[in-house]
Design an enzyme around this catalytic site. Structure first.
Site, short mmCIF file in Angstrom:
data_model
loop_
_atom_site.label_atom_id
_atom_site.label_comp_id
_atom_site.label_asym_id
_atom_site.label_seq_id
_atom_site.Cartn_x
_atom_site.Cartn_y
_atom_site.Cartn_z
N PRO A 58 34.81 44.61 42.50
CA PRO A 58 35.16 44.45 43.92
C PRO A 58 33.98 43.81 44.65
O PRO A 58 32.83 44.17 44.39
CB PRO A 58 35.37 45.89 44.41
CG PRO A 58 35.45 46.74 43.18
CD PRO A 58 34.74 46.00 42.10
N HIS A 59 34.26 42.85 45.54
CA HIS A 59 33.17 42.15 46.20
C HIS A 59 33.62 41.57 47.53
O HIS A 59 34.80 41.38 47.75
CB HIS A 59 32.66 41.00 45.32
CG HIS A 59 33.74 40.04 44.95
ND1 HIS A 59 34.60 40.25 43.89
CD2 HIS A 59 34.13 38.86 45.51
CE1 HIS A 59 35.46 39.25 43.82
NE2 HIS A 59 35.20 38.39 44.79
N CYS A 60 32.65 41.31 48.39
CA CYS A 60 32.94 40.62 49.65
C CYS A 60 31.64 40.12 50.27
O CYS A 60 30.56 40.56 49.90
CB CYS A 60 33.69 41.53 50.62
SG CYS A 60 32.75 42.94 51.22
#
Length: 154
Positions: free
Chosen positions: A67-69
């Site tokens: 998960p990334h942002c």
């Protein structure tokens, strides 16, 4: 490109976390990241991660998700590594449940760094021996030790 060991701290390596859903895992990850990062709120991080998941699952297969942002309040790339007590459904590309996660936050304007770091993490987690070593670590400390050994070897 930064090595995963440079993105983690002791407090951002979580071992055998109890979580029943993707949403709960992202909440827990957001809280841990916020606790370790000035100027970022857990709900901001959670919102960023959740919005990214809505574009398509970050479950890359073999029980792994990244998960990334990108976030405006984030000053430098940071990561959180988490193993789960029980695998959860993450809508991964291979349909398998996930028990190994590496959450990544990068500054909003760091698009190139973001993609390079993501590619590096995906490559790292594509190694079966490494995934196994992470899964077999008996504590957060042992998990961090394996990552540091990996950094020295590369």
């Amino acid at each position: 490109m930064m090595h995963i060991s440079e993105l983690l701290t002791d407090s951002r390596v979580l071992h055998q976390v109890e979580a029943v859903s993707k949403k709960r895992v992202l909440e827990l990850a957001s809280q841990s990241l916020a606790a370790d990062m000035d100027g970022l709120e857990a709900d901001e991080i959670f919102s960023g991660l959740l919005n990214r998941e809505r574009l398509g699952s970050t479950g890359i297969g073999d029980g792994v998700a990244i998960p990334h942002c990108r976030l405006a309040g984030c000053s430098h790339a940071i990561a959180l590594l988490m193993t789960l007590k029980s695998p959860i459904d993450f809508d991964a590309i291979d349909g398998r449940p996930v028990d190994l996660l590496c959450c990544l936050l990068v500054p909003e304007d760091a698009a190139t760094e973001h993609l390079q770091t993501l590619a590096g993490l995906a490559e790292l987690f594509s190694q079966a021996s490494l995934r196994e070593a992470f899964r077999q670590a008996e504590s957060s400390d042992a998990l961090l030790q394996r990552i540091r050994q990996l950094a020295q070897a590369s």
